[in-house]
Design a protein around this motif. Structure first.
Motif, PDB file in Angstrom:
ATOM      1  N   ALA A 188      27.592 -30.297   3.498  1.00  0.00           N
ATOM      2  CA  ALA A 188      27.139 -31.483   2.774  1.00  0.00           C
ATOM      3  C   ALA A 188      26.450 -32.480   3.703  1.00  0.00           C
ATOM      4  CB  ALA A 188      28.320 -32.157   2.089  1.00  0.00           C
ATOM      5  N   TYR A 189      25.592 -33.286   3.127  1.00  0.00           N
ATOM      6  CA  TYR A 189      24.886 -34.363   3.822  1.00  0.00           C
ATOM      7  C   TYR A 189      24.018 -33.848   4.967  1.00  0.00           C
ATOM      8  CZ  TYR A 189      28.136 -37.247   1.235  1.00  0.00           C
ATOM      9  OH  TYR A 189      28.856 -37.832   0.234  1.00  0.00           O
ATOM     10  N   GLY A 190      23.482 -32.662   4.840  1.00  0.00           N
ATOM     11  CA  GLY A 190      22.567 -32.141   5.856  1.00  0.00           C
ATOM     12  C   GLY A 190      23.227 -31.702   7.144  1.00  0.00           C
ATOM     13  N   ARG A 191      24.534 -31.594   7.147  1.00  0.00           N
ATOM     14  CA  ARG A 191      25.236 -31.154   8.356  1.00  0.00           C
ATOM     15  C   ARG A 191      25.295 -29.633   8.407  1.00  0.00           C
ATOM     16  NH1 ARG A 191      29.328 -35.358   6.737  1.00  0.00           N
ATOM     17  NH2 ARG A 191      28.831 -37.172   7.980  1.00  0.00           N
ATOM     18  N   ALA A 192      25.728 -29.131   9.544  1.00  0.00           N
ATOM     19  CA  ALA A 192      25.938 -27.689   9.702  1.00  0.00           C
ATOM     20  C   ALA A 192      27.257 -27.484  10.439  1.00  0.00           C
ATOM     21  CB  ALA A 192      24.805 -27.059  10.488  1.00  0.00           C
ATOM     22  N   THR A 193      27.999 -26.445  10.052  1.00  0.00           N
ATOM     23  CA  THR A 193      29.246 -26.130  10.746  1.00  0.00           C
ATOM     24  C   THR A 193      29.166 -24.714  11.286  1.00  0.00           C
ATOM     25  OG1 THR A 193      30.250 -25.368   8.693  1.00  0.00           O
ATOM     26  CG2 THR A 193      30.670 -27.643   9.320  1.00  0.00           C
ATOM     27  N   PRO A 194      29.803 -24.472  12.419  1.00  0.00           N
ATOM     28  CA  PRO A 194      29.730 -23.134  13.008  1.00  0.00           C
ATOM     29  C   PRO A 194      30.629 -22.136  12.283  1.00  0.00           C
ATOM     30  CG  PRO A 194      31.071 -24.550  14.377  1.00  0.00           C
ATOM     31  CD  PRO A 194      30.518 -25.417  13.284  1.00  0.00           C
ATOM     32  N   VAL A 195      30.176 -20.893  12.246  1.00  0.00           N
ATOM     33  CA  VAL A 195      30.974 -19.765  11.772  1.00  0.00           C
ATOM     34  C   VAL A 195      31.096 -18.816  12.953  1.00  0.00           C
ATOM     35  CG1 VAL A 195      31.092 -17.824  10.189  1.00  0.00           C
ATOM     36  CG2 VAL A 195      30.127 -19.997   9.422  1.00  0.00           C
ATOM     37  N   LEU A 196      32.318 -18.547  13.367  1.00  0.00           N
ATOM     38  CA  LEU A 196      32.553 -17.687  14.527  1.00  0.00           C
ATOM     39  C   LEU A 196      32.921 -16.288  14.049  1.00  0.00           C
ATOM     40  CD1 LEU A 196      34.660 -20.133  16.711  1.00  0.00           C
ATOM     41  CD2 LEU A 196      32.204 -19.753  16.763  1.00  0.00           C
ATOM     42  N   LYS A 197      32.066 -15.325  14.349  1.00  0.00           N
ATOM     43  CA  LYS A 197      32.325 -13.937  13.973  1.00  0.00           C
ATOM     44  C   LYS A 197      32.835 -13.225  15.217  1.00  0.00           C
ATOM     45  CE  LYS A 197      29.063 -13.914  10.246  1.00  0.00           C
ATOM     46  NZ  LYS A 197      28.344 -13.016   9.371  1.00  0.00           N
ATOM     47  N   ARG A 198      34.121 -13.018  15.254  1.00  0.00           N
ATOM     48  CA  ARG A 198      34.766 -12.513  16.463  1.00  0.00           C
ATOM     49  C   ARG A 198      34.758 -10.993  16.515  1.00  0.00           C
ATOM     50  NH1 ARG A 198      37.135 -16.920  18.800  1.00  0.00           N
ATOM     51  NH2 ARG A 198      37.564 -18.667  17.404  1.00  0.00           N
ATOM     52  N   SER A 199      34.831 -10.470  17.743  1.00  0.00           N
ATOM     53  CA  SER A 199      34.937  -9.029  17.946  1.00  0.00           C
ATOM     54  C   SER A 199      36.010  -8.777  18.990  1.00  0.00           C
ATOM     55  CB  SER A 199      33.594  -8.438  18.386  1.00  0.00           C
ATOM     56  OG  SER A 199      33.247  -8.915  19.655  1.00  0.00           O
ATOM     57  N   SER A 200      36.341  -7.507  19.208  1.00  0.00           N
ATOM     58  CA  SER A 200      37.413  -7.183  20.143  1.00  0.00           C
ATOM     59  C   SER A 200      37.164  -5.842  20.811  1.00  0.00           C
ATOM     60  CB  SER A 200      38.766  -7.179  19.417  1.00  0.00           C
ATOM     61  OG  SER A 200      38.717  -6.341  18.301  1.00  0.00           O
ATOM     62  N   HIS A 201      37.849  -5.639  21.923  1.00  0.00           N
ATOM     63  CA  HIS A 201      37.820  -4.389  22.673  1.00  0.00           C
ATOM     64  C   HIS A 201      39.227  -3.781  22.603  1.00  0.00           C
ATOM     65  CE1 HIS A 201      34.037  -5.860  24.080  1.00  0.00           C
ATOM     66  NE2 HIS A 201      34.526  -6.673  24.981  1.00  0.00           N
ATOM     67  N   VAL A 202      39.313  -2.539  22.141  1.00  0.00           N
ATOM     68  CA  VAL A 202      40.603  -1.863  21.976  1.00  0.00           C
ATOM     69  C   VAL A 202      40.750  -0.803  23.060  1.00  0.00           C
ATOM     70  CG1 VAL A 202      42.070  -0.569  20.383  1.00  0.00           C
ATOM     71  CG2 VAL A 202      40.381  -2.161  19.488  1.00  0.00           C
ATOM     72  N   THR A 203      41.901  -0.757  23.715  1.00  0.00           N
ATOM     73  CA  THR A 203      42.191   0.241  24.738  1.00  0.00           C
ATOM     74  C   THR A 203      43.519   0.912  24.425  1.00  0.00           C
ATOM     75  OG1 THR A 203      41.048  -1.116  26.373  1.00  0.00           O
ATOM     76  CG2 THR A 203      42.451   0.646  27.212  1.00  0.00           C
ATOM     77  N   VAL A 204      43.526   2.241  24.452  1.00  0.00           N
ATOM     78  CA  VAL A 204      44.745   3.026  24.219  1.00  0.00           C
ATOM     79  C   VAL A 204      44.888   4.030  25.353  1.00  0.00           C
ATOM     80  CG1 VAL A 204      45.928   4.634  22.693  1.00  0.00           C
ATOM     81  CG2 VAL A 204      44.646   2.737  21.722  1.00  0.00           C
ATOM     82  N   VAL A 205      46.075   4.082  25.955  1.00  0.00           N
ATOM     83  CA  VAL A 205      46.376   5.030  27.023  1.00  0.00           C
ATOM     84  C   VAL A 205      47.526   5.906  26.551  1.00  0.00           C
ATOM     85  CG1 VAL A 205      47.098   5.316  29.420  1.00  0.00           C
ATOM     86  CG2 VAL A 205      45.660   3.373  28.780  1.00  0.00           C
ATOM     87  N   VAL A 206      47.318   7.224  26.572  1.00  0.00           N
ATOM     88  CA  VAL A 206      48.386   8.164  26.217  1.00  0.00           C
ATOM     89  C   VAL A 206      48.802   8.948  27.447  1.00  0.00           C
ATOM     90  CG1 VAL A 206      47.720   8.372  23.804  1.00  0.00           C
ATOM     91  CG2 VAL A 206      46.752   9.923  25.463  1.00  0.00           C
ATOM     92  N   GLU A 207      50.060   9.383  27.449  1.00  0.00           N
ATOM     93  CA  GLU A 207      50.589  10.129  28.593  1.00  0.00           C
ATOM     94  C   GLU A 207      51.676  11.076  28.103  1.00  0.00           C
ATOM     95  OE1 GLU A 207      51.647   8.934  33.138  1.00  0.00           O
ATOM     96  OE2 GLU A 207      52.600   7.756  31.582  1.00  0.00           O
ATOM     97  N   THR A 208      51.906  12.137  28.859  1.00  0.00           N
ATOM     98  CA  THR A 208      52.977  13.065  28.491  1.00  0.00           C
ATOM     99  C   THR A 208      54.312  12.523  28.949  1.00  0.00           C
ATOM    100  OG1 THR A 208      52.633  14.279  30.563  1.00  0.00           O
ATOM    101  CG2 THR A 208      51.516  15.105  28.612  1.00  0.00           C
ATOM    102  N   ARG A 209      55.319  12.802  28.150  1.00  0.00           N
ATOM    103  CA  ARG A 209      56.677  12.377  28.536  1.00  0.00           C
ATOM    104  C   ARG A 209      57.199  13.357  29.578  1.00  0.00           C
ATOM    105  NH1 ARG A 209      58.692   8.132  25.793  1.00  0.00           N
ATOM    106  NH2 ARG A 209      58.115   7.910  23.620  1.00  0.00           N
ATOM    107  N   ASP A 210      57.823  12.817  30.612  1.00  0.00           N
ATOM    108  CA  ASP A 210      58.374  13.674  31.674  1.00  0.00           C
ATOM    109  C   ASP A 210      59.861  13.788  31.565  1.00  0.00           C
ATOM    110  OD1 ASP A 210      55.868  14.105  32.703  1.00  0.00           O
ATOM    111  OD2 ASP A 210      55.980  12.406  34.053  1.00  0.00           O
TER     112      ASP A 210
END
Length: 116
Positions: free
Chosen positions: A94-116
């Motif tokens: 409203a009133y000629g203003r602008a508001t930011p929209v943040l479109k977020r992203s992410s980095h996913v990491t998965v580590v698997v290992e055998t049970r000893d």
């Protein structure tokens, strides 16, 4: 045998992804698959893809080194989500203003290992 898989710039906030990642950390791979399959969270799909990639990487590395790895003996050793880049967009208000929209992203990491 340890194997890693990463997915970068997944278009979902890290906070939402962490809710799903926390459910599979430390579990056996088959149990983690079951948790992700029946999860109602939208983040379960990209996390499942990364988990499948990590398991495939473990099988490939074992084959390259001439070892035998049983997929049923793998477990999720580490699983974490880091924040990716944020796209900044603007929305008229409203009133000629602008508001930011943040479109977020992410980095996913998965580590698997055998049970000893």
């Amino acid at each position: 045998m340890r194997a890693t898989a990463k997915a970068k710039n997944v278009r979902m906030s890290a906070r939402k992804m962490r809710l799903v990642i926390d459910q599979i950390r430390g579990r056996d791979v088959n149990e983690a698959y079951a948790v992700l399959q029946f999860s109602k969270k939208k983040a379960a799909r990209p996390v499942g893809k990364v988990l499948r990639s990590a398991v495939a990487n473990a099988a490939y590395r074992a084959d390259e080194e001439g070892e035998a790895v049983d997929v049923d003996e793998l477990y999720v050793r580490e699983a974490y989500v880091d924040e990716g880049r944020t796209l900044r967009r603007w929305r008229p208000r409203a009133y000629g203003r602008a508001t930011p929209v943040l479109k977020r992203s992410s980095h996913v990491t998965v580590v698997v290992e055998t049970r000893d």
